[in-house]
Design an enzyme around this catalytic site. Structure first.
Site, PDB file in Angstrom:
ATOM      1  N   ARG A   1      -9.761   1.113   8.204  1.00 35.87           N
ATOM      2  CA  ARG A   1      -9.416  -0.271   8.505  1.00 35.87           C
ATOM      3  C   ARG A   1     -10.511  -0.986   9.288  1.00 35.87           C
ATOM      4  O   ARG A   1     -10.374  -2.172   9.578  1.00 35.87           O
ATOM      5  CB  ARG A   1      -8.161  -0.275   9.375  1.00 35.87           C
ATOM      6  CG  ARG A   1      -6.905  -0.767   8.695  1.00 35.87           C
ATOM      7  CD  ARG A   1      -5.803  -0.487   9.675  1.00 35.87           C
ATOM      8  NE  ARG A   1      -4.682  -1.341   9.541  1.00 35.87           N
ATOM      9  CZ  ARG A   1      -3.550  -0.983   8.907  1.00 35.87           C
ATOM     10  NH1 ARG A   1      -3.462   0.176   8.316  1.00 35.87           N
ATOM     11  NH2 ARG A   1      -2.537  -1.790   8.887  1.00 35.87           N
TER      12      ARG A   1
ATOM     13  N   ARG B   1      11.286  -2.153  11.638  1.00 34.16           N
ATOM     14  CA  ARG B   1       9.999  -1.868  12.276  1.00 34.16           C
ATOM     15  C   ARG B   1       9.736  -2.914  13.353  1.00 34.16           C
ATOM     16  O   ARG B   1       9.836  -4.102  13.077  1.00 34.16           O
ATOM     17  CB  ARG B   1       8.895  -1.898  11.220  1.00 34.16           C
ATOM     18  CG  ARG B   1       8.473  -0.505  10.777  1.00 34.16           C
ATOM     19  CD  ARG B   1       7.457  -0.560   9.688  1.00 34.16           C
ATOM     20  NE  ARG B   1       6.185  -1.167  10.108  1.00 34.16           N
ATOM     21  CZ  ARG B   1       5.098  -1.143   9.353  1.00 34.16           C
ATOM     22  NH1 ARG B   1       5.132  -0.557   8.166  1.00 34.16           N
ATOM     23  NH2 ARG B   1       3.976  -1.696   9.756  1.00 34.16           N
TER      24      ARG B   1
ATOM     25  N   LYS C   1       0.835  -1.211   0.000  1.00 37.29           N
ATOM     26  CA  LYS C   1       0.000   0.000   0.000  1.00 37.29           C
ATOM     27  C   LYS C   1       0.867   1.258   0.000  1.00 37.29           C
ATOM     28  O   LYS C   1       0.614   2.194  -0.748  1.00 37.29           O
ATOM     29  CB  LYS C   1      -0.907   0.042   1.247  1.00 37.29           C
ATOM     30  CG  LYS C   1      -1.875  -1.108   1.344  1.00 37.29           C
ATOM     31  CD  LYS C   1      -2.791  -0.975   2.559  1.00 37.29           C
ATOM     32  CE  LYS C   1      -2.075  -1.049   3.900  1.00 37.29           C
ATOM     33  NZ  LYS C   1      -1.556  -2.384   4.248  1.00 37.29           N
TER      34      LYS C   1
ATOM     35  N   ARG D   1      11.521  -6.503   4.759  1.00 36.53           N
ATOM     36  CA  ARG D   1      11.399  -5.115   5.213  1.00 36.53           C
ATOM     37  C   ARG D   1      11.893  -4.981   6.658  1.00 36.53           C
ATOM     38  O   ARG D   1      12.506  -3.981   7.017  1.00 36.53           O
ATOM     39  CB  ARG D   1       9.936  -4.676   5.115  1.00 36.53           C
ATOM     40  CG  ARG D   1       9.718  -3.238   5.520  1.00 36.53           C
ATOM     41  CD  ARG D   1       8.317  -2.785   5.222  1.00 36.53           C
ATOM     42  NE  ARG D   1       7.365  -3.287   6.165  1.00 36.53           N
ATOM     43  CZ  ARG D   1       6.038  -3.152   6.049  1.00 36.53           C
ATOM     44  NH1 ARG D   1       5.534  -2.558   4.998  1.00 36.53           N
ATOM     45  NH2 ARG D   1       5.238  -3.627   6.964  1.00 36.53           N
TER      46      ARG D   1
HETATM   47  P1  ADP Z   1       0.720  -2.536   7.641  1.00 37.88           P
HETATM   48  O1  ADP Z   1      -0.368  -2.385   6.642  1.00 37.88           O
HETATM   49  O2  ADP Z   1       1.953  -3.148   7.073  1.00 37.88           O
HETATM   50  O3  ADP Z   1       0.274  -3.219   8.898  1.00 37.88           O
HETATM   51  P2  ADP Z   1       0.624   0.297   8.510  1.00 37.88           P
HETATM   52  O4  ADP Z   1       1.779   1.221   8.513  1.00 37.88           O
HETATM   53  O5  ADP Z   1      -0.533   0.646   7.652  1.00 37.88           O
HETATM   54  O6  ADP Z   1       1.253  -1.116   8.098  1.00 37.88           O
HETATM   55  O7  ADP Z   1       0.095   0.093  10.013  1.00 37.88           O
HETATM   56  C1  ADP Z   1       0.935  -0.226  11.090  1.00 37.88           C
HETATM   57  C2  ADP Z   1       0.127  -0.306  12.401  1.00 37.88           C
HETATM   58  O8  ADP Z   1      -0.417   0.995  12.701  1.00 37.88           O
HETATM   59  C3  ADP Z   1      -1.091  -1.234  12.392  1.00 37.88           C
HETATM   60  O9  ADP Z   1      -0.748  -2.575  12.710  1.00 37.88           O
HETATM   61  C4  ADP Z   1      -1.985  -0.599  13.462  1.00 37.88           C
HETATM   62  O10 ADP Z   1      -1.540  -0.926  14.765  1.00 37.88           O
HETATM   63  C5  ADP Z   1      -1.728   0.886  13.263  1.00 37.88           C
HETATM   64  N1  ADP Z   1      -2.703   1.503  12.318  1.00 37.88           N
HETATM   65  C6  ADP Z   1      -2.419   2.046  11.102  1.00 37.88           C
HETATM   66  N2  ADP Z   1      -3.520   2.519  10.510  1.00 37.88           N
HETATM   67  C7  ADP Z   1      -4.545   2.258  11.363  1.00 37.88           C
HETATM   68  C8  ADP Z   1      -5.961   2.491  11.327  1.00 37.88           C
HETATM   69  N3  ADP Z   1      -6.541   3.068  10.270  1.00 37.88           N
HETATM   70  N4  ADP Z   1      -6.700   2.097  12.396  1.00 37.88           N
HETATM   71  C9  ADP Z   1      -6.146   1.505  13.459  1.00 37.88           C
HETATM   72  N5  ADP Z   1      -4.827   1.248  13.563  1.00 37.88           N
HETATM   73  C10 ADP Z   1      -4.028   1.620  12.533  1.00 37.88           C
END
Ligand code: ADP
Length: 191
Positions: free
Chosen positions: A88, A133, A13, A127
């Site tokens: 999400r 991370r 994404k 990654r």
């Molecule tokens: P990935 O899709 O690889 O999990 P992201 O950077 O999108 O990576 O998200 C990392 C973390 O940040 C998620 O596991 C969650 O804990 C938090 N997070 C990100 N976006 C949201 C969201 N829209 N709602 C709730 N938690 C979120």
């Protein structure tokens, strides 16, 4: 143009929304990045968010919605936005729809990035080595996959019913995936 990217962790994404950003010239809003920034700054919000992120769980909706709402009011988001990692949950999706309808700018398109679980896990472990991370370890990756299936995948039906969903094959090199996205976008714009 308002576009949402949905996909399991590791689907690309972030990579694809950055490529699309330079193609379309509209800003990018990644809730994952915003939350990681808050965490790094060790703000109150960041400390709270870290308790969820570090274990692969979703940060509570009210916190995420407040953060996004504040960003969307900024002038640079008036001409459009690429949402990456948001919404999400169904609550986030409904709330986003409400605020966009109030603004008179409903979502144009939802792009689902689809890839098989083995490829996703391999990408994330790579990654992990590069970006360090904390949530890219095997246990947390499995947890994030489950969270995606339970809490985020239902959004696909929500947007399919609105006629906004397009599914993109996210397997293989990033450039190939991006070509598929451009084809989908161009055909939607033409039609
Ligand atoms: P990935 O899709 O690889 O999990 P992201 O950077 O999108 O990576 O998200 C990392 C973390 O940040 C998620 O596991 C969650 O804990 C938090 N997070 C990100 N976006 C949201 C969201 N829209 N709602 C709730 N938690 C979120």
């Amino acid at each position: 143009m308002l576009i949402v990217f949905i996909g399991p962790p590791g689907a690309g994404k972030g990579t694809q929304s950055k490529l699309l950003l330079s193609y379309l010239g509209i800003p990018h809003l990644s809730t994952g990045e915003l939350l990681r920034e808050a965490k790094q700054q060790d703000s109150q919000v960041g400390r709270l968010a870290a308790q969820y992120m570090d274990h692969g769980r979703l940060v509570p909706d009210p916190l995420v919605l407040a953060m996004v709402g504040e960003k969307l009011e900024r002038p640079q988001f008036q001409k459009g936005c690429l949402f990456d990692g948001f919404p999400r949950t169904l609550q986030q999706a409904r709330s986003l729809d409400e605020s966009l309808i109030t603004r008179g700018t409903p979502l144009d398109l939802v792009l689902e990035l689809k890839a098989d679980e083995n490829e996703l896990t391999t990408r994330m472990l790579k990654r992990a080595a590069a970006e360090k991370r904390v949530d890219d370890n095997p246990e947390t990756i499995a947890q994030r996959m489950n969270v995606y299936k339970k809490q985020t995948a239902p959004l696909l039906d929500y947007y399919r019913q609105q006629g906004k969903l397009a599914t993109i094959d996210a397997m293989g090199p990033a450039d190939d995936v991006f070509s598929r996205i451009k084809t989908t976008l161009d055909s939607r714009r033409a039609g």
